[in-house]
Design a protein around this motif. Sequence first.
Motif, PDB file in Angstrom:
ATOM      1  N   ASP A  53       0.842  -1.202   0.000  1.00 40.66           N
ATOM      2  CA  ASP A  53       0.000   0.000   0.000  1.00 40.66           C
ATOM      3  C   ASP A  53       0.877   1.252   0.000  1.00 40.66           C
ATOM      4  O   ASP A  53       0.576   2.224  -0.686  1.00 40.66           O
ATOM      5  CB  ASP A  53      -0.940   0.001   1.203  1.00 40.66           C
ATOM      6  CG  ASP A  53      -1.962  -1.113   1.127  1.00 40.66           C
ATOM      7  OD1 ASP A  53      -2.625  -1.233   0.080  1.00 40.66           O
ATOM      8  OD2 ASP A  53      -2.092  -1.868   2.097  1.00 40.66           O
ATOM      9  N   ILE A  54       1.944   1.222   0.762  1.00 40.55           N
ATOM     10  CA  ILE A  54       2.865   2.360   0.796  1.00 40.55           C
ATOM     11  C   ILE A  54       3.472   2.583  -0.581  1.00 40.55           C
ATOM     12  O   ILE A  54       3.631   3.722  -1.021  1.00 40.55           O
ATOM     13  CB  ILE A  54       3.948   2.141   1.877  1.00 40.55           C
ATOM     14  CG1 ILE A  54       3.307   2.335   3.253  1.00 40.55           C
ATOM     15  CG2 ILE A  54       5.135   3.076   1.680  1.00 40.55           C
ATOM     16  CD1 ILE A  54       4.206   2.022   4.413  1.00 40.55           C
ATOM     17  N   THR A  61       1.178  11.558   1.174  1.00 42.39           N
ATOM     18  CA  THR A  61       0.527  10.519   1.973  1.00 42.39           C
ATOM     19  C   THR A  61       1.562   9.676   2.704  1.00 42.39           C
ATOM     20  O   THR A  61       1.362   9.292   3.859  1.00 42.39           O
ATOM     21  CB  THR A  61      -0.364   9.630   1.082  1.00 42.39           C
ATOM     22  OG1 THR A  61      -1.259  10.466   0.349  1.00 42.39           O
ATOM     23  CG2 THR A  61      -1.158   8.629   1.894  1.00 42.39           C
ATOM     24  N   PHE A  62       2.690   9.418   2.047  1.00 44.72           N
ATOM     25  CA  PHE A  62       3.778   8.671   2.684  1.00 44.72           C
ATOM     26  C   PHE A  62       4.304   9.426   3.901  1.00 44.72           C
ATOM     27  O   PHE A  62       4.530   8.838   4.965  1.00 44.72           O
ATOM     28  CB  PHE A  62       4.895   8.403   1.678  1.00 44.72           C
ATOM     29  CG  PHE A  62       6.070   7.632   2.213  1.00 44.72           C
ATOM     30  CD1 PHE A  62       5.902   6.420   2.873  1.00 44.72           C
ATOM     31  CD2 PHE A  62       7.357   8.112   2.062  1.00 44.72           C
ATOM     32  CE1 PHE A  62       6.991   5.701   3.365  1.00 44.72           C
ATOM     33  CE2 PHE A  62       8.453   7.406   2.546  1.00 44.72           C
ATOM     34  CZ  PHE A  62       8.267   6.203   3.197  1.00 44.72           C
ATOM     35  N   GLU A  63       4.469  10.741   3.758  1.00 43.69           N
ATOM     36  CA  GLU A  63       4.921  11.563   4.882  1.00 43.69           C
ATOM     37  C   GLU A  63       3.924  11.487   6.038  1.00 43.69           C
ATOM     38  O   GLU A  63       4.315  11.344   7.208  1.00 43.69           O
ATOM     39  CB  GLU A  63       5.094  13.018   4.448  1.00 43.69           C
ATOM     40  CG  GLU A  63       6.239  13.228   3.477  1.00 43.69           C
ATOM     41  CD  GLU A  63       6.273  14.633   2.890  1.00 43.69           C
ATOM     42  OE1 GLU A  63       5.627  15.549   3.455  1.00 43.69           O
ATOM     43  OE2 GLU A  63       6.961  14.818   1.875  1.00 43.69           O
ATOM     44  N   GLU A  64       2.640  11.550   5.719  1.00 43.93           N
ATOM     45  CA  GLU A  64       1.601  11.451   6.757  1.00 43.93           C
ATOM     46  C   GLU A  64       1.636  10.083   7.430  1.00 43.93           C
ATOM     47  O   GLU A  64       1.482   9.973   8.653  1.00 43.93           O
ATOM     48  CB  GLU A  64       0.222  11.718   6.148  1.00 43.93           C
ATOM     49  CG  GLU A  64       0.040  13.145   5.673  1.00 43.93           C
ATOM     50  CD  GLU A  64      -1.182  13.338   4.781  1.00 43.93           C
ATOM     51  OE1 GLU A  64      -1.884  12.344   4.475  1.00 43.93           O
ATOM     52  OE2 GLU A  64      -1.431  14.487   4.374  1.00 43.93           O
ATOM     53  N   ARG A 105       9.513   8.240  -0.923  1.00 41.56           N
ATOM     54  CA  ARG A 105       8.754   7.112  -1.442  1.00 41.56           C
ATOM     55  C   ARG A 105       9.140   6.988  -2.910  1.00 41.56           C
ATOM     56  O   ARG A 105       8.682   7.733  -3.751  1.00 41.56           O
ATOM     57  CB  ARG A 105       7.237   7.350  -1.274  1.00 41.56           C
ATOM     58  CG  ARG A 105       6.510   6.017  -1.197  1.00 41.56           C
ATOM     59  CD  ARG A 105       5.307   5.811  -2.073  1.00 41.56           C
ATOM     60  NE  ARG A 105       5.179   6.526  -3.296  1.00 41.56           N
ATOM     61  CZ  ARG A 105       5.539   6.044  -4.505  1.00 41.56           C
ATOM     62  NH1 ARG A 105       6.100   4.870  -4.632  1.00 41.56           N
ATOM     63  NH2 ARG A 105       5.338   6.757  -5.582  1.00 41.56           N
ATOM     64  N   TYR A 106      10.054   6.070  -3.172  1.00 40.30           N
ATOM     65  CA  TYR A 106      10.667   5.934  -4.495  1.00 40.30           C
ATOM     66  C   TYR A 106      10.461   4.535  -5.053  1.00 40.30           C
ATOM     67  O   TYR A 106      10.266   3.577  -4.306  1.00 40.30           O
ATOM     68  CB  TYR A 106      12.180   6.158  -4.402  1.00 40.30           C
ATOM     69  CG  TYR A 106      12.660   7.586  -4.455  1.00 40.30           C
ATOM     70  CD1 TYR A 106      11.813   8.664  -4.272  1.00 40.30           C
ATOM     71  CD2 TYR A 106      14.001   7.857  -4.673  1.00 40.30           C
ATOM     72  CE1 TYR A 106      12.281   9.962  -4.317  1.00 40.30           C
ATOM     73  CE2 TYR A 106      14.481   9.151  -4.716  1.00 40.30           C
ATOM     74  CZ  TYR A 106      13.629  10.199  -4.545  1.00 40.30           C
ATOM     75  OH  TYR A 106      14.098  11.478  -4.590  1.00 40.30           O
ATOM     76  N   GLN A 166       4.778  -2.117  14.940  1.00 39.37           N
ATOM     77  CA  GLN A 166       3.575  -1.408  15.366  1.00 39.37           C
ATOM     78  C   GLN A 166       2.346  -2.290  15.273  1.00 39.37           C
ATOM     79  O   GLN A 166       1.315  -1.983  15.820  1.00 39.37           O
ATOM     80  CB  GLN A 166       3.366  -0.136  14.534  1.00 39.37           C
ATOM     81  CG  GLN A 166       4.409   0.910  14.796  1.00 39.37           C
ATOM     82  CD  GLN A 166       4.479   1.280  16.263  1.00 39.37           C
ATOM     83  OE1 GLN A 166       3.492   1.633  16.876  1.00 39.37           O
ATOM     84  NE2 GLN A 166       5.660   1.160  16.833  1.00 39.37           N
ATOM     85  N   ASN A 167       2.480  -3.381  14.502  1.00 34.86           N
ATOM     86  CA  ASN A 167       1.392  -4.347  14.342  1.00 34.86           C
ATOM     87  C   ASN A 167       0.120  -3.716  13.785  1.00 34.86           C
ATOM     88  O   ASN A 167      -0.974  -4.178  14.043  1.00 34.86           O
ATOM     89  CB  ASN A 167       1.099  -5.068  15.661  1.00 34.86           C
ATOM     90  CG  ASN A 167       0.467  -6.423  15.430  1.00 34.86           C
ATOM     91  OD1 ASN A 167       0.563  -6.981  14.351  1.00 34.86           O
ATOM     92  ND2 ASN A 167      -0.190  -6.939  16.439  1.00 34.86           N
ATOM     93  N   THR A 168       0.284  -2.627  13.078  1.00 32.30           N
ATOM     94  CA  THR A 168      -0.861  -1.974  12.444  1.00 32.30           C
ATOM     95  C   THR A 168      -0.432  -1.547  11.053  1.00 32.30           C
ATOM     96  O   THR A 168       0.201  -0.511  10.895  1.00 32.30           O
ATOM     97  CB  THR A 168      -1.313  -0.717  13.238  1.00 32.30           C
ATOM     98  OG1 THR A 168      -1.474  -1.090  14.594  1.00 32.30           O
ATOM     99  CG2 THR A 168      -2.591  -0.161  12.685  1.00 32.30           C
ATOM    100  N   PRO A 169      -0.742  -2.340  10.046  1.00 34.18           N
ATOM    101  CA  PRO A 169      -0.335  -1.961   8.691  1.00 34.18           C
ATOM    102  C   PRO A 169      -1.081  -0.722   8.217  1.00 34.18           C
ATOM    103  O   PRO A 169      -2.193  -0.450   8.652  1.00 34.18           O
ATOM    104  CB  PRO A 169      -0.709  -3.176   7.841  1.00 34.18           C
ATOM    105  CG  PRO A 169      -1.775  -3.865   8.622  1.00 34.18           C
ATOM    106  CD  PRO A 169      -1.499  -3.579  10.063  1.00 34.18           C
ATOM    107  N   PHE A 170      -0.423   0.029   7.353  1.00 39.06           N
ATOM    108  CA  PHE A 170      -1.069   1.200   6.776  1.00 39.06           C
ATOM    109  C   PHE A 170      -1.713   0.800   5.472  1.00 39.06           C
ATOM    110  O   PHE A 170      -1.139   0.097   4.664  1.00 39.06           O
ATOM    111  CB  PHE A 170      -0.031   2.300   6.532  1.00 39.06           C
ATOM    112  CG  PHE A 170       0.403   2.934   7.817  1.00 39.06           C
ATOM    113  CD1 PHE A 170      -0.324   3.971   8.352  1.00 39.06           C
ATOM    114  CD2 PHE A 170       1.493   2.457   8.510  1.00 39.06           C
ATOM    115  CE1 PHE A 170       0.042   4.549   9.554  1.00 39.06           C
ATOM    116  CE2 PHE A 170       1.866   3.027   9.707  1.00 39.06           C
ATOM    117  CZ  PHE A 170       1.150   4.075  10.228  1.00 39.06           C
TER     118      PHE A 170
END
Length: 174
Positions: A53-54, A61-64, A105-106, A166-170
């Motif tokens: 997703d990243i 959005t990546f920065e956020e 994000r490259y 973090q066990n929480t994927p974005f």
Amino acid sequence: MPATPVAFDPISLIVPVLKQAWPMLLLLAGVKLLTLVPGILKGRRLAASGIHDIDQMDGKTFEECLGALFSRQGYDVEVTPYRGDWGADLVLVKGRVRTVVQAKRYKKSVGVRAVQEAVAAKAKYKCSEAMVVTNSTFTKQAVELARANKVNLVDREGLIGLLLKQNTPFRQAA
């Protein structure tokens, strides 16, 4: 009297061979299965992290996403202006330590320019540390320059590790 034709039965030839070879065939199948397991586990790890997703996000959005990730790690996060940020996308504060973060994000490897920007931003934002985070890899030259300037680099594998920790994927919003 003519000779009686003998029927050819291939099964009768194969069965004795299989009776003797089945342990070796079972071993080979087990070895093949073991070679597949790491790939399956890696695929699950990547899916669990949300890295795919990243990979689809835009830079903002990546920065956020990174801001939220570091916030969950206990940092106070200052977001710099999207344009004219002097080479910093985020400033992380934990205790008395201020860290400037350059997010990249490259699709290709990140080069020395990102490290140079982080070094410049470190002074501009009065930070004691600098970091460049990417969903990709770094060039050899970027790694060398970062080492010389004490800039922490977080590449794709490091980012996946942070996400899994973090066990929480974005997930990209639909």
